[in-house]
Design an enzyme around this catalytic site. Structure first.
Site, short mmCIF file in Angstrom:
data_model
loop_
_atom_site.label_atom_id
_atom_site.label_comp_id
_atom_site.label_asym_id
_atom_site.label_seq_id
_atom_site.Cartn_x
_atom_site.Cartn_y
_atom_site.Cartn_z
N ASP A 66 38.22 -11.02 71.93
CA ASP A 66 39.22 -10.25 72.67
C ASP A 66 39.37 -10.77 74.10
OD1 ASP A 66 36.69 -9.42 73.41
OD2 ASP A 66 36.90 -7.40 72.65
N ASP A 135 31.88 4.26 71.89
CA ASP A 135 32.77 5.05 71.02
C ASP A 135 32.92 4.43 69.64
OD1 ASP A 135 34.35 2.85 71.56
OD2 ASP A 135 36.03 3.97 72.42
N HIS A 137 33.72 1.23 68.98
CA HIS A 137 34.69 0.13 68.83
C HIS A 137 34.00 -1.20 68.61
CE1 HIS A 137 34.67 -0.41 73.44
NE2 HIS A 137 34.37 -1.60 72.99
N GLU A 142 39.80 0.24 69.25
CA GLU A 142 39.40 1.60 69.63
C GLU A 142 39.52 2.55 68.43
OE1 GLU A 142 37.88 1.83 72.22
OE2 GLU A 142 38.90 1.16 74.04
C1 GLP Z 1 33.49 -4.46 75.32
C2 GLP Z 1 33.83 -5.60 74.38
C3 GLP Z 1 33.11 -5.47 73.05
C4 GLP Z 1 31.66 -5.13 73.30
C5 GLP Z 1 31.53 -3.81 74.01
C6 GLP Z 1 30.09 -3.42 74.32
O1 GLP Z 1 34.36 -3.41 75.25
N1 GLP Z 1 35.20 -5.77 74.14
O2 GLP Z 1 33.25 -6.68 72.32
O3 GLP Z 1 30.97 -5.08 72.09
O4 GLP Z 1 32.22 -3.90 75.24
O5 GLP Z 1 29.69 -4.00 75.53
P1 GLP Z 1 28.19 -4.19 75.95
O6 GLP Z 1 27.65 -5.22 75.03
O7 GLP Z 1 28.23 -4.70 77.36
O8 GLP Z 1 27.54 -2.88 75.81
#
Ligand code: GLP
Length: 259
Positions: A66, A135, A137, A142
Protein backbone atom coordinates in the site's frame (compact mmCIF):
# COMPACT_ATOMS: atom_id res chain seq x y z
CA UNK A 1 -6.19 -23.53 9.00
CA UNK A 2 -3.39 -21.06 9.45
CA UNK A 3 -0.28 -22.36 11.13
CA UNK A 4 0.22 -20.28 14.26
CA UNK A 5 3.73 -19.98 15.64
CA UNK A 6 4.11 -18.41 19.08
CA UNK A 7 7.61 -17.05 19.63
CA UNK A 8 9.27 -15.40 22.61
CA UNK A 9 10.13 -12.15 20.83
CA UNK A 10 10.18 -10.27 17.56
CA UNK A 11 13.81 -11.11 16.83
CA UNK A 12 12.93 -14.82 16.80
CA UNK A 13 9.97 -14.08 14.54
CA UNK A 14 12.13 -12.07 12.16
CA UNK A 15 14.68 -14.90 12.00
CA UNK A 16 12.03 -17.52 11.13
CA UNK A 17 10.64 -15.49 8.25
CA UNK A 18 14.08 -14.43 7.05
CA UNK A 19 15.16 -18.11 6.92
CA UNK A 20 12.19 -18.87 4.71
CA UNK A 21 12.80 -15.91 2.38
CA UNK A 22 16.55 -16.61 2.15
CA UNK A 23 15.83 -20.24 1.22
CA UNK A 24 13.35 -19.06 -1.43
CA UNK A 25 15.89 -16.64 -2.93
CA UNK A 26 18.57 -19.32 -3.05
CA UNK A 27 16.16 -21.52 -5.03
CA UNK A 28 14.73 -18.70 -7.14
CA UNK A 29 16.93 -15.58 -7.32
CA UNK A 30 14.14 -13.68 -9.12
CA UNK A 31 11.38 -14.61 -6.64
CA UNK A 32 8.62 -12.08 -6.04
CA UNK A 33 8.34 -10.73 -2.49
CA UNK A 34 5.21 -9.10 -1.09
CA UNK A 35 6.49 -6.31 1.14
CA UNK A 36 4.70 -4.72 4.07
CA UNK A 37 5.45 -1.50 5.94
CA UNK A 38 4.69 -0.48 9.51
CA UNK A 39 6.93 -1.38 12.44
CA UNK A 40 6.01 -5.09 12.53
CA UNK A 41 8.00 -6.41 9.53
CA UNK A 42 11.21 -4.55 10.45
CA UNK A 43 12.76 -7.52 12.34
CA UNK A 44 12.30 -9.62 9.18
CA UNK A 45 14.19 -7.13 7.03
CA UNK A 46 16.90 -6.75 9.68
CA UNK A 47 17.38 -10.53 9.96
CA UNK A 48 17.39 -10.93 6.18
CA UNK A 49 20.36 -8.64 5.83
CA UNK A 50 22.70 -11.09 7.58
CA UNK A 51 21.23 -14.09 5.77
CA UNK A 52 21.63 -12.55 2.33
CA UNK A 53 25.30 -11.65 2.69
CA UNK A 54 27.04 -13.11 -0.34
CA UNK A 55 23.71 -13.87 -2.06
CA UNK A 56 23.08 -12.17 -5.42
CA UNK A 57 19.92 -10.13 -4.79
CA UNK A 58 20.00 -8.16 -8.04
CA UNK A 59 17.07 -10.06 -9.59
CA UNK A 60 14.71 -10.04 -6.60
CA UNK A 61 11.34 -8.54 -7.45
CA UNK A 62 8.91 -7.00 -4.98
CA UNK A 63 5.53 -5.34 -4.60
CA UNK A 64 4.53 -3.28 -1.58
CA UNK A 65 1.04 -3.61 -0.16
CA UNK A 66 0.00 0.00 0.00
CA UNK A 67 0.89 3.68 -0.23
CA UNK A 68 -0.53 6.93 1.10
CA UNK A 69 -2.18 9.32 -1.35
CA UNK A 70 -1.35 13.00 -1.09
CA UNK A 71 2.11 12.61 0.39
CA UNK A 72 5.27 13.60 -1.46
CA UNK A 73 6.96 10.33 -2.49
CA UNK A 74 10.18 11.86 -1.09
CA UNK A 75 8.57 12.32 2.37
CA UNK A 76 10.42 10.02 4.79
CA UNK A 77 7.13 8.35 5.81
CA UNK A 78 5.81 7.67 2.33
CA UNK A 79 5.79 3.89 2.01
CA UNK A 80 8.04 4.09 -1.06
CA UNK A 81 10.63 5.90 1.11
CA UNK A 82 10.19 3.35 3.91
CA UNK A 83 10.63 0.42 1.50
CA UNK A 84 13.71 2.07 -0.05
CA UNK A 85 15.26 2.75 3.38
CA UNK A 86 14.35 -0.49 5.20
CA UNK A 87 14.43 -3.03 2.39
CA UNK A 88 15.92 -1.98 -0.95
CA UNK A 89 19.06 -0.24 0.26
CA UNK A 90 20.09 -2.56 3.12
CA UNK A 91 19.43 -5.73 1.09
CA UNK A 92 21.07 -4.40 -2.08
CA UNK A 93 17.96 -4.88 -4.23
CA UNK A 94 17.50 -3.25 -7.63
CA UNK A 95 15.10 -0.30 -7.02
CA UNK A 96 13.70 -0.71 -10.55
CA UNK A 97 12.36 -4.16 -9.60
CA UNK A 98 10.66 -3.11 -6.36
CA UNK A 99 7.34 -1.31 -6.73
CA UNK A 100 4.91 0.45 -4.44
CA UNK A 101 1.34 1.27 -5.52
CA UNK A 102 1.66 4.43 -7.65
CA UNK A 103 -0.38 6.73 -5.43
CA UNK A 104 0.87 9.83 -7.30
CA UNK A 105 -0.42 8.50 -10.65
CA UNK A 106 -2.50 11.24 -12.33
CA UNK A 107 -4.94 8.52 -13.42
CA UNK A 108 -5.52 7.27 -9.88
CA UNK A 109 -8.86 5.64 -10.74
CA UNK A 110 -7.14 3.00 -12.89
CA UNK A 111 -3.72 2.93 -11.18
CA UNK A 112 -4.75 -0.01 -8.99
CA UNK A 113 -5.81 -2.11 -11.93
CA UNK A 114 -2.45 -1.54 -13.59
CA UNK A 115 -0.65 -2.45 -10.36
CA UNK A 116 -2.55 -5.75 -10.18
CA UNK A 117 -1.66 -6.37 -13.84
CA UNK A 118 2.02 -5.83 -13.01
CA UNK A 119 1.82 -8.35 -10.13
CA UNK A 120 0.20 -10.88 -12.46
CA UNK A 121 2.78 -10.22 -15.20
CA UNK A 122 5.53 -10.93 -12.65
CA UNK A 123 3.95 -14.34 -12.05
CA UNK A 124 2.34 -13.45 -8.72
CA UNK A 125 3.77 -12.96 -5.25
CA UNK A 126 5.66 -15.93 -3.79
CA UNK A 127 5.63 -14.85 -0.16
CA UNK A 128 3.54 -12.00 1.20
CA UNK A 129 4.54 -10.43 4.50
CA UNK A 130 1.63 -8.90 6.40
CA UNK A 131 1.13 -6.89 9.57
CA UNK A 132 -2.29 -6.21 11.04
CA UNK A 133 -3.91 -3.00 12.24
CA UNK A 134 -5.54 -2.80 15.66
CA UNK A 135 -8.91 -2.74 13.84
CA UNK A 136 -8.04 -5.93 11.98
CA UNK A 137 -7.01 -4.31 8.69
CA UNK A 138 -4.41 -5.86 6.41
CA UNK A 139 -2.71 -3.68 3.85
CA UNK A 140 -5.00 -0.69 4.26
CA UNK A 141 -8.19 -2.74 3.80
CA UNK A 142 -10.29 -1.21 6.52
CA UNK A 143 -13.27 -3.01 8.13
CA UNK A 144 -15.99 -3.63 5.56
CA UNK A 145 -13.53 -4.20 2.68
CA UNK A 146 -14.70 -6.85 0.25
CA UNK A 147 -12.82 -10.14 0.20
CA UNK A 148 -12.94 -9.80 -3.59
CA UNK A 149 -11.42 -6.30 -3.58
CA UNK A 150 -8.55 -5.39 -5.88
CA UNK A 151 -5.92 -2.68 -5.59
CA UNK A 152 -7.86 0.59 -5.25
CA UNK A 153 -8.25 3.86 -3.41
CA UNK A 154 -9.46 3.56 0.19
CA UNK A 155 -10.25 6.07 2.93
CA UNK A 156 -8.38 5.48 6.18
CA UNK A 157 -10.37 5.18 9.39
CA UNK A 158 -9.86 7.62 12.23
CA UNK A 159 -8.39 4.73 14.27
CA UNK A 160 -5.75 3.94 11.62
CA UNK A 161 -4.83 7.61 11.27
CA UNK A 162 -4.46 7.85 15.06
CA UNK A 163 -2.34 4.67 15.14
CA UNK A 164 -0.09 5.98 12.37
CA UNK A 165 0.16 9.54 13.74
CA UNK A 166 3.29 8.43 15.60
CA UNK A 167 5.18 8.49 12.31
CA UNK A 168 4.16 12.13 11.66
CA UNK A 169 4.29 15.41 13.59
CA UNK A 170 0.53 15.36 14.17
CA UNK A 171 -2.57 13.44 13.14
CA UNK A 172 -3.47 16.25 10.73
CA UNK A 173 -0.44 15.31 8.66
CA UNK A 174 -1.56 11.67 8.28
CA UNK A 175 -3.09 11.30 4.82
CA UNK A 176 -6.78 10.43 4.58
CA UNK A 177 -6.53 8.21 1.52
CA UNK A 178 -4.36 5.44 0.23
CA UNK A 179 -3.91 3.08 -2.69
CA UNK A 180 -3.90 -0.44 -1.26
CA UNK A 181 -3.78 -3.95 -2.62
CA UNK A 182 -7.23 -5.45 -2.17
CA UNK A 183 -7.99 -8.50 -0.09
CA UNK A 184 -8.59 -10.42 -3.33
CA UNK A 185 -5.16 -9.32 -4.56
CA UNK A 186 -3.46 -10.33 -1.31
CA UNK A 187 -5.18 -13.74 -1.32
CA UNK A 188 -3.52 -14.55 -4.67
CA UNK A 189 -0.04 -14.62 -3.12
CA UNK A 190 1.21 -18.19 -2.76
CA UNK A 191 2.18 -17.95 0.92
CA UNK A 192 0.89 -15.42 3.46
CA UNK A 193 2.98 -14.67 6.54
CA UNK A 194 1.16 -12.51 9.08
CA UNK A 195 3.17 -11.11 11.98
CA UNK A 196 1.96 -9.34 15.11
CA UNK A 197 3.60 -8.29 18.35
CA UNK A 198 2.28 -6.82 21.59
CA UNK A 199 -0.94 -6.85 23.53
CA UNK A 200 -2.46 -4.16 21.33
CA UNK A 201 -2.69 -6.71 18.51
CA UNK A 202 -4.12 -9.59 20.59
CA UNK A 203 -7.78 -8.91 19.76
CA UNK A 204 -7.06 -8.39 16.06
CA UNK A 205 -5.09 -11.67 15.92
CA UNK A 206 -7.74 -13.68 17.78
CA UNK A 207 -10.35 -12.28 15.41
CA UNK A 208 -8.31 -12.92 12.27
CA UNK A 209 -7.28 -16.47 13.19
CA UNK A 210 -10.22 -17.82 15.18
CA UNK A 211 -13.12 -15.42 14.67
CA UNK A 212 -15.98 -15.86 12.24
CA UNK A 213 -15.01 -14.85 8.71
CA UNK A 214 -16.35 -11.36 8.20
CA UNK A 215 -15.51 -8.29 6.15
CA UNK A 216 -15.75 -6.37 9.43
CA UNK A 217 -12.41 -7.97 10.38
CA UNK A 218 -10.46 -7.89 7.11
CA UNK A 219 -7.70 -10.08 8.58
CA UNK A 220 -10.16 -13.00 8.67
CA UNK A 221 -9.58 -13.23 4.90
CA UNK A 222 -6.50 -15.32 5.77
CA UNK A 223 -8.89 -18.16 6.71
CA UNK A 224 -9.74 -18.48 3.01
CA UNK A 225 -6.11 -19.08 1.98
CA UNK A 226 -4.52 -22.55 1.85
CA UNK A 227 -1.02 -21.56 3.04
CA UNK A 228 -0.84 -19.08 5.89
CA UNK A 229 1.70 -18.72 8.68
CA UNK A 230 0.85 -16.45 11.61
CA UNK A 231 3.82 -15.56 13.81
CA UNK A 232 3.06 -13.83 17.09
CA UNK A 233 4.74 -13.10 20.40
CA UNK A 234 3.14 -14.20 23.68
CA UNK A 235 1.34 -10.89 24.15
CA UNK A 236 -0.22 -10.92 20.67
CA UNK A 237 -1.14 -14.61 21.21
CA UNK A 238 -2.78 -13.95 24.57
CA UNK A 239 -6.38 -14.03 23.30
CA UNK A 240 -6.04 -17.19 21.16
CA UNK A 241 -8.24 -20.04 22.42
CA UNK A 242 -6.28 -22.86 20.76
CA UNK A 243 -2.85 -21.59 21.81
CA UNK A 244 -1.83 -24.92 23.38
CA UNK A 245 -2.69 -26.76 20.18
CA UNK A 246 -0.59 -24.33 18.12
CA UNK A 247 2.37 -24.83 20.46
CA UNK A 248 2.05 -28.65 20.30
CA UNK A 249 1.78 -28.57 16.53
CA UNK A 250 4.86 -26.41 16.02
CA UNK A 251 6.95 -28.29 18.61
CA UNK A 252 6.24 -31.59 16.86
CA UNK A 253 6.55 -30.39 13.32
CA UNK A 254 8.98 -32.13 10.96
CA UNK A 255 11.93 -29.82 10.27
CA UNK A 256 11.67 -30.28 6.47
CA UNK A 257 8.36 -28.47 6.40
CA UNK A 258 9.77 -25.00 7.16
CA UNK A 259 7.02 -22.49 7.82
C1 GLP B 1 -0.40 0.27 8.56
C2 GLP B 1 -0.07 -0.52 7.31
C3 GLP B 1 -0.30 -2.00 7.50
C4 GLP B 1 0.30 -2.43 8.82
C5 GLP B 1 -0.37 -1.72 9.97
C6 GLP B 1 0.20 -2.09 11.33
O1 GLP B 1 -1.69 0.74 8.59
N1 GLP B 1 -0.75 -0.10 6.15
O2 GLP B 1 0.27 -2.71 6.41
O3 GLP B 1 0.15 -3.81 8.98
O4 GLP B 1 -0.20 -0.33 9.79
O5 GLP B 1 1.32 -1.28 11.61
P1 GLP B 1 2.41 -1.65 12.68
O6 GLP B 1 3.12 -2.83 12.13
O7 GLP B 1 3.31 -0.45 12.75
O8 GLP B 1 1.69 -1.93 13.93
Amino acid sequence: MAEVVIVPDRVTAGGLVADEIAALLRRRPDAVLGLATGSTPLPVYQALRARLEGVDTSQVRGFALDEYIGIDPAHPESYSSVIAREVVEPLGLDPALIRTPPADDPDIATAGERYDDAIRAAGGVDIQILGIGTDGHIGFNEPGSSFASRTRVKTLTRQTREDNARFFDSIDEVPRHCLTQGLGTILEARHLVLLAFGEGKAAAIAGAVEGPVTAMVPGTAIQLHPHVTVIVDEAAASKLRLDQYYRDTFDNKPAWQGI
